[in-house]
Scaffold this motif. Structure first.
Motif, PDB file in Angstrom:
ATOM      1  N   THR A 153       0.850  -1.201   0.000  1.00  0.00           N
ATOM      2  CA  THR A 153       0.000   0.000   0.000  1.00  0.00           C
ATOM      3  C   THR A 153       0.880   1.245   0.000  1.00  0.00           C
ATOM      4  O   THR A 153       2.110   1.150   0.016  1.00  0.00           O
ATOM      5  CB  THR A 153      -0.907   0.055   1.251  1.00  0.00           C
ATOM      6  OG1 THR A 153      -0.087   0.339   2.398  1.00  0.00           O
ATOM      7  CG2 THR A 153      -1.659  -1.246   1.479  1.00  0.00           C
ATOM      8  N   GLN A 154       0.238   2.380   0.024  1.00  0.00           N
ATOM      9  CA  GLN A 154       0.959   3.622   0.252  1.00  0.00           C
ATOM     10  C   GLN A 154       1.510   3.622   1.682  1.00  0.00           C
ATOM     11  O   GLN A 154       1.017   2.877   2.533  1.00  0.00           O
ATOM     12  CB  GLN A 154       0.028   4.819   0.064  1.00  0.00           C
ATOM     13  CG  GLN A 154      -1.090   4.885   1.099  1.00  0.00           C
ATOM     14  CD  GLN A 154      -2.083   5.983   0.829  1.00  0.00           C
ATOM     15  OE1 GLN A 154      -2.063   6.605  -0.213  1.00  0.00           O
ATOM     16  NE2 GLN A 154      -2.977   6.230   1.775  1.00  0.00           N
TER      17      GLN A 154
ATOM     18  N   ASN B  63       1.574   4.289   5.314  1.00  0.00           N
ATOM     19  CA  ASN B  63       0.581   4.793   6.262  1.00  0.00           C
ATOM     20  C   ASN B  63       0.856   4.340   7.697  1.00  0.00           C
ATOM     21  O   ASN B  63      -0.007   4.441   8.557  1.00  0.00           O
ATOM     22  CB  ASN B  63      -0.839   4.386   5.835  1.00  0.00           C
ATOM     23  CG  ASN B  63      -0.969   2.899   5.577  1.00  0.00           C
ATOM     24  OD1 ASN B  63      -0.222   2.095   6.123  1.00  0.00           O
ATOM     25  ND2 ASN B  63      -1.926   2.524   4.732  1.00  0.00           N
TER      26      ASN B  63
ATOM     27  N   GLY C 138       3.645   0.299   4.718  1.00  0.00           N
ATOM     28  CA  GLY C 138       2.207   0.177   4.493  1.00  0.00           C
ATOM     29  C   GLY C 138       1.577  -0.810   5.459  1.00  0.00           C
ATOM     30  O   GLY C 138       2.273  -1.652   6.038  1.00  0.00           O
TER      31      GLY C 138
ATOM     32  N   ASN D 292      -0.195  -3.147   4.581  1.00  0.00           N
ATOM     33  CA  ASN D 292      -0.147  -4.326   3.729  1.00  0.00           C
ATOM     34  C   ASN D 292      -1.055  -5.499   4.125  1.00  0.00           C
ATOM     35  O   ASN D 292      -0.616  -6.465   4.758  1.00  0.00           O
ATOM     36  CB  ASN D 292       1.300  -4.820   3.636  1.00  0.00           C
ATOM     37  CG  ASN D 292       2.248  -3.734   3.161  1.00  0.00           C
ATOM     38  OD1 ASN D 292       1.818  -2.720   2.628  1.00  0.00           O
ATOM     39  ND2 ASN D 292       3.531  -3.941   3.347  1.00  0.00           N
TER      40      ASN D 292
ATOM     41  N   THR E 198       6.289   0.229  -1.588  1.00  0.00           N
ATOM     42  CA  THR E 198       5.584   1.265  -0.823  1.00  0.00           C
ATOM     43  C   THR E 198       6.265   2.621  -0.996  1.00  0.00           C
ATOM     44  O   THR E 198       5.594   3.653  -1.102  1.00  0.00           O
ATOM     45  CB  THR E 198       5.515   0.863   0.663  1.00  0.00           C
ATOM     46  OG1 THR E 198       4.551  -0.199   0.804  1.00  0.00           O
ATOM     47  CG2 THR E 198       5.079   2.024   1.548  1.00  0.00           C
TER      48      THR E 198
ATOM     49  N   GLU F 246      -2.805   6.799  -4.078  1.00  0.00           N
ATOM     50  CA  GLU F 246      -2.388   5.400  -4.042  1.00  0.00           C
ATOM     51  C   GLU F 246      -2.857   4.685  -5.300  1.00  0.00           C
ATOM     52  O   GLU F 246      -4.051   4.565  -5.567  1.00  0.00           O
ATOM     53  CB  GLU F 246      -2.976   4.702  -2.806  1.00  0.00           C
ATOM     54  CG  GLU F 246      -2.510   3.249  -2.691  1.00  0.00           C
ATOM     55  CD  GLU F 246      -3.199   2.499  -1.558  1.00  0.00           C
ATOM     56  OE1 GLU F 246      -2.544   2.303  -0.517  1.00  0.00           O
ATOM     57  OE2 GLU F 246      -4.381   2.136  -1.734  1.00  0.00           O
TER      58      GLU F 246
END
Length: 334
Positions: free
Chosen positions: A141-142, A144, A156, A158, A248, A257
């Motif tokens: 993911t982005q 975060n 992320g 994830n 990421t 994203e």
């Protein structure tokens, strides 16, 4: 809260996706997945995500007419490119391909790059289990979450999925590597409630139970603290290496994203020709876990996926509870 039937939701969503120029088959599949996610009690990655999904379509982040395509094959391992098409459709396609490879060779792996958010990863776990396949699925993911020991988000959350087929009810683990998924955190925000446990850091880098503060910083708390941090890093490495896609870090350089990397691994347990033994072993574990003194009155233990299966049965019979503002927002997009 409103009560909506699965048929009503699917019909509305089908018309909505048709409006945004998805083909009939794609609109039907998208409506099916968003409805099923809600039916299983995961509104955060079901109906609540529909406005966000439409926004990504409007912005061109999700490319309506693009699909995942195979670009390389190495025996029962394949690389696919999602071409920034709808994450749900790409995920269903790659899960089906991993299932087909598994049924042919015992195990199949599809690594996907350049795709979009798959919404609820558990859907694809159930998809594999219904085909009598074990599945291990994950996505990056982005950024975060802060890596343990740091302040800024560098990893992320994830999502990670494991599913195991079982006659009496499939086992499906679907978890983000943050203590709460950001969709779940937003659920608490919509209900005006605090999180039951710390879920991330606020702007002063203090652990917080306030969903608004955590959503503002996008700094989730890794499960198991340093252990979840390490797990996230390793999954990001695997998804990036196997797909030859974006990490990421690279995803975080984008405004939104997108172009994320995912892995779909399926195993066909029937190759062992000992289904009765498999059934006995799985139920032995479940029964041992269930047969325990509850920690609190009215509590009990569950295997992964048991609550979701119960929610599906209840919601199919009684309808799904949906936030009124979310439903009105969806209707306004028609």
């Amino acid at each position: 809260m409103l009560t909506i039937s699965a048929k009503e939701m699917k019909d509305v969503l089908y018309e909505l996706f048709k409006k945004y120029e998805f083909t009939e088959s794609k609109a039907n599949l998208l409506a099916e997945v968003f409805t099923q996610n809600t039916l299983y009690g995961v509104n955060s990655h079901g109906i609540n995500r529909v406005p966000y999904f439409i926004e990504t379509v409007k912005k061109g982040i999700v490319k309506v007419n693009e699909e995942a395509k195979k670009i390389e094959a190495f025996g029962n391992i394949e690389r696919w490119d999602g071409n920034q098409g709808p994450g749900i459709i790409n995920a269903v396609t790659c899960t089906n391909r991993a299932i087909a490879l598994a049924k042919k060779d015992g195990m199949g792996l599809v690594a996907l790059r350049n795709t979009n958010h798959w919404m609820r990863g558990g859907y694809y776990g159930w998809q594999a289990a219904k085909e009598n396949c074990i599945a291990i699925l994950f996505t990056n993911t982005q950024p975060n979450m802060p890596a343990w020991g740091g302040k800024e988000s560098r990893i992320g959350n994830n999502p990670f999925v494991v599913s195991i087929p079982r006659k009496e009810g499939h086992i499906v683990l679907d978890m983000a590597l943050s203590q709460f998924s950001f969709g779940k955190i937003n659920n608490y925000k919509l209900k005006g409630e605090q999180l039951p446990y710390h879920g991330g850091w606020d702007e002063d880098h203090k652990l917080s139970k306030n969903p608004e503060n955590i959503l503002k910083t996008e700094q989730g708390l890794p499960i198991g603290y340093w252990k979840g941090s390490a797990f996230s890093i390793v999954l990001d490495m695997l998804a990036t290496l196997l797909s030859a896609g974006n990490s990421t870090y690279k995803i975080g350089l984008k405004e939104h994203e997108t172009a994320i990397s995912q892995v779909y691994l399926c195993i066909y347990p029937e190759i062992f020709h000992d289904q009765d033994l498999q059934h006995t072993l799985i139920n032995e574990i479940i029964n041992y876990t269930h047969d325990v003194t509850p920690s609190e009155k009215g509590e009990r233990t569950y295997y992964p996926g048991e609550r979701a299966a119960n929610a599906e049965k209840h919601n199919s019979k009684n309808g799904m509870k949906v936030n009124k503002e979310i439903w009105q927002k969806v209707l306004s997009l028609l």
